[in-house]
Design an enzyme around this catalytic site. Sequence first.
Site, PDB file in Angstrom:
ATOM      1  N   ASP A   1       0.262  -1.138  -0.279  1.00  0.00           N
ATOM      2  CA  ASP A   1       0.082   0.751  -0.266  1.00  0.00           C
ATOM      3  C   ASP A   1       1.205   1.514   0.437  1.00  0.00           C
ATOM      4  O   ASP A   1       0.623   2.465   1.157  1.00  0.00           O
ATOM      5  CB  ASP A   1      -1.194  -0.179   1.482  1.00  0.00           C
TER       6      ASP A   1
ATOM      7  N   LYS B   1       2.205   2.368  -4.397  1.00  0.00           N
ATOM      8  CA  LYS B   1       2.588   1.963  -6.083  1.00  0.00           C
ATOM      9  C   LYS B   1       1.734   2.539  -7.540  1.00  0.00           C
ATOM     10  O   LYS B   1       2.244   2.177  -8.452  1.00  0.00           O
ATOM     11  CB  LYS B   1       3.425  -0.068  -6.133  1.00  0.00           C
TER      12      LYS B   1
ATOM     13  N   ASN C   1      -4.836 -10.463  -3.919  1.00  0.00           N
ATOM     14  CA  ASN C   1      -5.150 -10.044  -2.185  1.00  0.00           C
ATOM     15  C   ASN C   1      -4.155  -8.524  -2.777  1.00  0.00           C
ATOM     16  O   ASN C   1      -5.089  -7.439  -1.940  1.00  0.00           O
ATOM     17  CB  ASN C   1      -3.943 -10.999  -1.809  1.00  0.00           C
TER      18      ASN C   1
ATOM     19  N   GLY D   1      -4.464  -5.063  -4.480  1.00  0.00           N
ATOM     20  CA  GLY D   1      -5.605  -4.054  -4.726  1.00  0.00           C
ATOM     21  C   GLY D   1      -4.935  -2.247  -4.611  1.00  0.00           C
ATOM     22  O   GLY D   1      -4.150  -1.410  -4.812  1.00  0.00           O
ATOM     23  N   HIS D   2      -4.769  -2.401  -6.628  1.00  0.00           N
ATOM     24  CA  HIS D   2      -3.869  -0.923  -7.024  1.00  0.00           C
ATOM     25  C   HIS D   2      -5.012   0.244  -7.378  1.00  0.00           C
ATOM     26  O   HIS D   2      -5.593   0.474  -8.056  1.00  0.00           O
ATOM     27  CB  HIS D   2      -2.833  -0.841  -8.278  1.00  0.00           C
TER      28      HIS D   2
ATOM     29  N   GLN E   1       2.329  -5.624  -3.311  1.00  0.00           N
ATOM     30  CA  GLN E   1       2.669  -6.071  -1.809  1.00  0.00           C
ATOM     31  C   GLN E   1       3.939  -5.295  -1.657  1.00  0.00           C
ATOM     32  O   GLN E   1       4.061  -3.463  -2.138  1.00  0.00           O
ATOM     33  CB  GLN E   1       2.461  -7.603  -1.308  1.00  0.00           C
TER      34      GLN E   1
ATOM     35  N   THR F   1     -10.001  -4.783   1.343  1.00  0.00           N
ATOM     36  CA  THR F   1     -11.027  -5.482   1.945  1.00  0.00           C
ATOM     37  C   THR F   1     -11.602  -3.945   2.818  1.00  0.00           C
ATOM     38  O   THR F   1     -12.314  -4.693   3.245  1.00  0.00           O
ATOM     39  CB  THR F   1      -9.913  -6.058   3.210  1.00  0.00           C
TER      40      THR F   1
ATOM     41  N   ARG G   1      -5.861   0.991   7.874  1.00  0.00           N
ATOM     42  CA  ARG G   1      -4.572   0.726   7.486  1.00  0.00           C
ATOM     43  C   ARG G   1      -3.928   0.811   8.887  1.00  0.00           C
ATOM     44  O   ARG G   1      -4.395   1.878   9.165  1.00  0.00           O
ATOM     45  CB  ARG G   1      -3.982   0.938   6.385  1.00  0.00           C
TER      46      ARG G   1
HETATM   47  P1  IMP Z   1      -2.270 -13.140   2.068  1.00  0.00           P
HETATM   48  O1  IMP Z   1      -1.621 -12.668   0.955  1.00  0.00           O
HETATM   49  O2  IMP Z   1      -3.614 -12.516   2.093  1.00  0.00           O
HETATM   50  O3  IMP Z   1      -2.319 -14.349   2.348  1.00  0.00           O
HETATM   51  O4  IMP Z   1      -2.441 -11.622   3.414  1.00  0.00           O
HETATM   52  C1  IMP Z   1      -0.815 -12.006   3.990  1.00  0.00           C
HETATM   53  C2  IMP Z   1      -0.251 -10.369   4.572  1.00  0.00           C
HETATM   54  O5  IMP Z   1      -0.312  -9.911   3.975  1.00  0.00           O
HETATM   55  C3  IMP Z   1      -1.955  -9.622   5.328  1.00  0.00           C
HETATM   56  O6  IMP Z   1      -1.055  -8.630   6.151  1.00  0.00           O
HETATM   57  C4  IMP Z   1      -2.728  -8.669   4.139  1.00  0.00           C
HETATM   58  O7  IMP Z   1      -3.015  -7.948   4.390  1.00  0.00           O
HETATM   59  C5  IMP Z   1      -0.896  -8.220   3.143  1.00  0.00           C
HETATM   60  N1  IMP Z   1      -1.335  -8.375   2.201  1.00  0.00           N
HETATM   61  C6  IMP Z   1      -1.746  -8.614   1.505  1.00  0.00           C
HETATM   62  N2  IMP Z   1      -1.677  -8.185  -0.297  1.00  0.00           N
HETATM   63  C7  IMP Z   1      -1.982  -7.240   0.268  1.00  0.00           C
HETATM   64  C8  IMP Z   1      -1.404  -5.408  -0.767  1.00  0.00           C
HETATM   65  O8  IMP Z   1      -1.884  -5.758  -1.727  1.00  0.00           O
HETATM   66  N3  IMP Z   1      -1.546  -4.461   0.391  1.00  0.00           N
HETATM   67  C9  IMP Z   1      -0.953  -4.791   1.639  1.00  0.00           C
HETATM   68  N4  IMP Z   1      -1.012  -5.795   2.543  1.00  0.00           N
HETATM   69  C10 IMP Z   1      -1.273  -6.647   1.574  1.00  0.00           C
END
Ligand code: IMP
Length: 422
Positions: free
Chosen positions: A13, A16, A38, A40-41, A223, A299, A303
């Site tokens: 976050d 990017k 997972n 979100g840009h 990420q 989600t 944050r």
């Molecule tokens: P997962 O990737 O859904 O398995 O989540 C694992 C960890 O990475 C959790 O703490 C999520 O909140 C975090 N996470 C996964 N994708 C993102 C993203 O795009 N931005 C920020 N945190 C992320």
Amino acid sequence: MANTILIGAQWGDEGKGKIIDVLTEQADVVVRTQGGNNAGHTVFIGARKYVLHLVPSGVLRRRKVCVIGNGVVVDPIGLVGEIDGLRKLGVKVDDNLFISETAHLVFPYHRELDSQREILKGKNKIGTTKRGIGPAYGDKAARTGLRMIDLINPPRFESLLRQKIRENNEILKAFGATPLSFKEVHSDYRAAGDRLKPFVANTVVLLHNAMRQRKDILFEGAQGTFLDIDHGTYPFVTSSNTTAGGACTGSGVPPHRMDRVVGVMKAYTTRVGEGPLPTESAEIADMLHAMGREFGATTGRPRRCGWFDAVATRHATMVNGIDELAVTNVDGLDSLATIKVCVAYRIGTARYDYVPNDVEAMARCQPVYVEFPGWRTPTNKVRRWKDLPSKTRAYLKAIAELTGARLAIASVGPAREQTIFL
Ligand code: IMP
């Protein structure tokens, strides 16, 4: 521009999406190489907000080729929904998008297992996005995953899926969860497979052809560094290599063809999900949330927020080989009288200038701060470096110096034009 890897230098976050969008102007090809939906840009163009999860942000600009590389895990239903959503907004998605044949698939049992494991972990949960990312990469590593190439081969897909549903239903039953219907999953996925088939390609060959034609490639990281499966705050991480090396393995473009690494970081720190965050501060979190900022793009979760952590970003420079920095959300600090920056950690009397590998030690780290005077002036209308308040420039120069890379971009708002190049 040559071949550029763009990565998040913090916990994801970092903004990017916007920096990728800005850099895409000079690129011919934009590639996602890891993670899944997972991510979100968020990109703002004019009054319109676009949130991308799997499709590279390059899709928002004309004549850019977008590639979902082999290192990505693809939820086909999610991807079809995203493509339809983009088309509804007038974005062209057809011969400008390619999906790797060898990208692994995410299934409903992955999402269900993700949720069940989180429930079982109780207060030690990771705080995942529940998109099934960990279990999907787990199948990939266990060599039991299904890939795009299987999805578009109906007989093979049917037999592989039947086996996977049978096996996973046993696991789901053991968790006390509802088993899945093969028929339903199969028909939904086959329908998505038919929709996605025109996009499926050998993207390694495609990328090497592009390089032969001297095209510039932008590798769009998802990420951030401290969510990397190897270099992050394990186990509070995601399941892919979010650091620069992931761009090579996730695309098939070798390391010596990469020309520069751009690290994106916020002027402060945020994290979603559980795990240590040494500079976490209620003061800065309350301020940013009251401004309506810092809610997750995937989600919607608020944050966690903290002061800028230079120990962490220095580590990020090391493991990614960051050449240039893009600092985002500078305007988020506009109202503060004093701004803190963490320059070291302390546990008891021991001082750490690096990020400890033991996550429990990391959780005990107390930040050692230096303070900077705030500028207390809006910066969101500034377009040139020399027009920024001198205190803003001093702050940005200091965090870049502490991080150990050249400051190249400062971003003062979500819009394309709110970007200052140095
Ligand atoms: P997962 O990737 O859904 O398995 O989540 C694992 C960890 O990475 C959790 O703490 C999520 O909140 C975090 N996470 C996964 N994708 C993102 C993203 O795009 N931005 C920020 N945190 C992320």
